[in-house]
Scaffold this motif. Sequence first.
Motif, PDB file in Angstrom:
ATOM      1  N   TRP A   1       0.705  -1.294  -0.094  1.00 60.38           N
ATOM      2  CA  TRP A   1       0.052  -0.003  -0.158  1.00 60.38           C
ATOM      3  C   TRP A   1       0.768   1.292  -0.214  1.00 60.38           C
ATOM      4  CZ3 TRP A   1      -0.603   2.146   5.374  1.00 60.38           C
ATOM      5  CH2 TRP A   1      -0.399   1.222   6.159  1.00 60.38           C
ATOM      6  N   SER A   2      -0.071   2.233  -0.467  1.00 61.08           N
ATOM      7  CA  SER A   2       0.746   3.488  -0.600  1.00 61.08           C
ATOM      8  C   SER A   2      -0.264   4.964  -0.096  1.00 61.08           C
ATOM      9  CB  SER A   2       1.855   3.777  -1.102  1.00 61.08           C
ATOM     10  OG  SER A   2       2.196   5.457  -1.763  1.00 61.08           O
ATOM     11  N   CYS A   3       0.143   5.680   0.553  1.00 57.26           N
ATOM     12  CA  CYS A   3      -1.229   6.540   1.658  1.00 57.26           C
ATOM     13  C   CYS A   3      -0.317   8.070   0.155  1.00 57.26           C
ATOM     14  CB  CYS A   3      -0.821   6.999   2.497  1.00 57.26           C
ATOM     15  SG  CYS A   3      -1.461   5.559   3.746  1.00 57.26           S
ATOM     16  N   ALA A   4      -1.334   9.110   0.878  1.00 58.06           N
ATOM     17  CA  ALA A   4      -1.358  10.219   0.662  1.00 58.06           C
ATOM     18  C   ALA A   4      -1.816  10.337  -0.942  1.00 58.06           C
ATOM     19  CB  ALA A   4      -0.103  11.306   0.626  1.00 58.06           C
ATOM     20  N   LEU A   5      -2.338   9.617  -1.638  1.00 63.31           N
ATOM     21  CA  LEU A   5      -2.908   9.698  -3.187  1.00 63.31           C
ATOM     22  C   LEU A   5      -4.288   9.444  -3.444  1.00 63.31           C
ATOM     23  CD1 LEU A   5      -0.693   6.877  -3.807  1.00 63.31           C
ATOM     24  CD2 LEU A   5      -0.249   8.595  -4.023  1.00 63.31           C
ATOM     25  N   LEU A   6      -4.579  10.109  -4.680  1.00 65.14           N
ATOM     26  CA  LEU A   6      -5.573   9.891  -5.479  1.00 65.14           C
ATOM     27  C   LEU A   6      -6.576   8.984  -6.656  1.00 65.14           C
ATOM     28  CD1 LEU A   6      -7.093  14.401  -4.992  1.00 65.14           C
ATOM     29  CD2 LEU A   6      -7.870  12.268  -3.584  1.00 65.14           C
ATOM     30  N   PRO A   7      -7.727   8.599  -7.120  1.00 61.85           N
ATOM     31  CA  PRO A   7      -7.255   8.036  -7.975  1.00 61.85           C
ATOM     32  C   PRO A   7      -7.081   8.411  -9.624  1.00 61.85           C
ATOM     33  CG  PRO A   7      -9.054   7.359  -6.697  1.00 61.85           C
ATOM     34  CD  PRO A   7      -8.468   8.511  -5.812  1.00 61.85           C
TER      35      PRO A   7
END
Length: 244
Positions: free
Chosen positions: A89-95
């Motif tokens: 997983w990886s965070c601070a993203l948007l589709p």
Amino acid sequence: MTRAFVLCLLLLLGWQPAAHPHAHLAPMTMLVDRAADMPFAHIVGDHVHGGIHRDLAHAIAGRLGRTVHLHAVPRKRIGPMLREGRSHWSCALLPEWLDEPVEWTQPFLPHAGVVVTRTDSPRPRTLEDLAGQPIGVVKGYAYPELERALGPSFVRENADSAKAVLRMLELGRMQHASLNQQYLEYQLRHGHSRLSLHPYLLTGGYETRCAVSRHSPVTARQLDDVIRSLRADGTLARILQRYR
């Protein structure tokens, strides 16, 4: 009969102490954009030693009864590594930033963008005042608010990271830059930059998500359950407040 003798006898008969309920669970891996800087991540080489991403990853993994390893990689590698199952997983993203077949958590990490201008340049009153003027941005990042406001008059001045954008602004190589507000204020507050800036122009506020590999042993729905619990008991707020 001594306790030690009884224990030895039980071991000979095949008895084993009860295992920890999560002892068999493999560690998870989380990717962090190598261009990230504090307060989001303190990166040395490929390792993440502190910051919001690290604290959040360990809080989530702890609720799942797992350990987590964080790896800093170039932004363009995050999508392929999640798609191929080489990380979880990886965070601070948007589709709209990551065109890959991954699962998404609920939005929960606040993001506010600002455009800043040095005080030795005229103060822009609106984004439209920046038409045709170079604006410092991070290479490979999307800036939809600026693209909508300026259209073809949006002139990008690319740098490798927000830190590099800020440095170019300090040196006067550009007069304007688009930055994350929390990043900018952290750098100014901790004395990492002594820029004199006009009041910011806000480019929008929203919440980002975590992208979850379809090969991950933990689903986006399970992460959502953990995120809700971190919100409910104040853990998420405390992590964010720690770096304000």
